[in-house]
Design a protein around this motif. Structure first.
Motif, PDB file in Angstrom:
ATOM      1  N   ASN A 130      30.818  47.548  38.933  1.00 16.08           N
ATOM      2  CA  ASN A 130      31.840  48.345  38.258  1.00 16.08           C
ATOM      3  C   ASN A 130      33.247  47.882  38.599  1.00 16.08           C
ATOM      4  O   ASN A 130      34.086  47.690  37.730  1.00 16.08           O
ATOM      5  N   PHE A 131      33.482  47.751  39.919  1.00 19.69           N
ATOM      6  CA  PHE A 131      34.845  47.531  40.382  1.00 19.69           C
ATOM      7  C   PHE A 131      35.016  46.271  41.233  1.00 19.69           C
ATOM      8  O   PHE A 131      36.121  45.967  41.665  1.00 19.69           O
ATOM      9  N   TYR A 132      33.895  45.569  41.518  1.00 17.85           N
ATOM     10  CA  TYR A 132      33.937  44.357  42.331  1.00 17.85           C
ATOM     11  C   TYR A 132      34.661  44.618  43.656  1.00 17.85           C
ATOM     12  O   TYR A 132      34.287  45.478  44.421  1.00 17.85           O
ATOM     13  N   HIS A 133      35.779  43.899  43.895  1.00 19.40           N
ATOM     14  CA  HIS A 133      36.473  44.036  45.178  1.00 19.40           C
ATOM     15  C   HIS A 133      37.596  45.071  45.137  1.00 19.40           C
ATOM     16  O   HIS A 133      38.315  45.234  46.112  1.00 19.40           O
ATOM     17  N   GLU A 151      38.743  48.320  45.586  1.00 18.22           N
ATOM     18  CA  GLU A 151      38.429  49.631  46.163  1.00 18.22           C
ATOM     19  C   GLU A 151      39.373  50.710  45.642  1.00 18.22           C
ATOM     20  O   GLU A 151      38.966  51.848  45.411  1.00 18.22           O
ATOM     21  N   ALA A 152      40.636  50.350  45.463  1.00 23.55           N
ATOM     22  CA  ALA A 152      41.626  51.320  44.984  1.00 23.55           C
ATOM     23  C   ALA A 152      41.270  51.805  43.583  1.00 23.55           C
ATOM     24  O   ALA A 152      41.400  52.992  43.267  1.00 23.55           O
ATOM     25  N   LYS A 153      40.795  50.893  42.747  1.00 27.32           N
ATOM     26  CA  LYS A 153      40.412  51.279  41.385  1.00 27.32           C
ATOM     27  C   LYS A 153      39.184  52.197  41.403  1.00 27.32           C
ATOM     28  O   LYS A 153      39.091  53.144  40.615  1.00 27.32           O
ATOM     29  N   ALA A 154      38.271  51.924  42.315  1.00 30.43           N
ATOM     30  CA  ALA A 154      37.070  52.767  42.441  1.00 30.43           C
ATOM     31  C   ALA A 154      37.453  54.187  42.842  1.00 30.43           C
ATOM     32  O   ALA A 154      36.956  55.163  42.265  1.00 30.43           O
ATOM     33  N   MET A 155      38.357  54.313  43.810  1.00 29.53           N
ATOM     34  CA  MET A 155      38.778  55.639  44.262  1.00 29.53           C
ATOM     35  C   MET A 155      39.574  56.374  43.176  1.00 29.53           C
ATOM     36  O   MET A 155      39.450  57.587  43.027  1.00 29.53           O
TER      37      MET A 155
END
Length: 322
Positions: A103-106, A108-112
């Motif tokens: 989904n977001f690869y590396h 992390e900020a986008k995932a959160m």
């Protein structure tokens, strides 16, 4: 007047004057920064409610694997806990959309950000299934560790990998990658890596170290497959026993310490990656062309899960977040 007196009496009786003890369980081991934030949260809630709300937290899986904790919660032996991945999806399956592979690869900020923007929707789904969510944890990027060298997505085919039994998201991913799924309880992963029953497993870096898998594996694929999350859940039935003014206090304090835990998780996972490397685990970099293959696999997984595990509503929301 008599009617009003009776009404006030009933209202008073509806809220307990004694302390409410919330029994929660987690796989989080004592001594970790995550466990420390839970202890700090528990202590502050007790103090701020004058002892009217207390937490009894069982750490380190002493109440069993997460599915065991969920079963005990549903029959009233426990009142909730920290649930992640598959078990969280057993309560409200749409929450698993955040954990779809690649989904977001590396990022992390986008995932959160995607998690936060969809939190009201997820909370509604959790409440519809009898749980109150005190907050979402960002546990971290998921890495595959292996006893054999895997240098690209194509070479993953045929690898025997641990999966939580009944995890439909992981099952769909494994089918799309050509992996051999071996369902096991989490505590059995270590011994199964030793015997060769499985060749690989997956977890955030801190989890890999906490579970001591680094002593059994040789390689880490430096290409995160997913971003994993958790929730601090309490059954709605028990939550209603907490006075409204105390509910507000508990929510505010829980949010404060979950935010702290999420910040610590980023630091701890980065430190854990460095420690894994220092312990001799070899990091394998995938080629950029595997990114294109990853997108294809993600699309395949969504096709398998759409309308069965994940609703069209959450998939639309997720695409907007991406």
């Amino acid at each position: 007047m008599k009617f009003l007196s009776c009404a006030f009496l009933l209202l008073f009786l509806n809220y307990p004057t004694h302390a409410v003890k919330l029994k929660l369980a987690t796989l989080v081991p004592k001594g970790t920064s995550w466990a420390k934030t839970l202890k700090e949260m528990s202590d502050e809630i007790k103090k701020s409610t004058d002892g009217k709300v207390k937490f009894q937290i069982y750490y380190g899986g002493v109440q069993g694997d997460e599915p065991d904790v969920l079963r005990k919660t549903r029959v009233g032996q426990l009142h909730g806990g920290i649930f992640t991945g598959k078990t969280l999806g057993d309560i409200a399956s749409d929450v698993r959309a955040i954990e779809l592979p690649f989904n977001f690869y590396h990022d992390e900020a986008k995932a959160m950000k995607a998690l936060e923007s969809n939190a009201p929707y997820f909370n509604q789904k959790l409440q519809e299934n009898g749980f109150v969510n005190l907050g979402f944890y960002g546990i971290g990027k998921v890495y595959v560790v292996s006893t054999k060298k895997i240098q690209n997505i194509e070479q993953m085919k045929g690898t025997k990998m641990w999966a939580w039994e009944g995890d439909k998201v992981i099952q769909a991913m494994m089918e799309s990658l050509g992996l051999v799924s071996v369902p096991l309880a989490l505590p059995d992963v270590m011994s199964s890596l030793s015997t060769g029953m499985i060749e690989s497993a997956y977890a955030p870096p801190l989890g890999i170290l906490a579970l001591q898998w680094q002593s059994k594996v040789k390689y880490l694929i430096d290409f995160p497959t997913a971003y994993t999350i958790g929730s601090l859940l309490i059954t709605e039935k028990v939550w209603k026993k907490v006075k409204p003014e105390h509910q507000k206090v508990v929510r505010e304090i829980a949010q404060k310490y979950i935010k702290k835990a999420n910040a610590e998780a980023i630091k701890d996972n980065n430190k854990s990656l460095a420690e894994l490397k220092s312990l001799g685990v070899e990091f394998i970099k995938f080629d950029e062309k595997d990114l294109a293959k990853a997108e294809e696999i993600r699309a395949e997984v969504i096709k398998k899960l759409k309308g069965k595990v994940l609703s069209p509503t959450i998939l639309t929301k997720l695409e907007q977040a991406r």
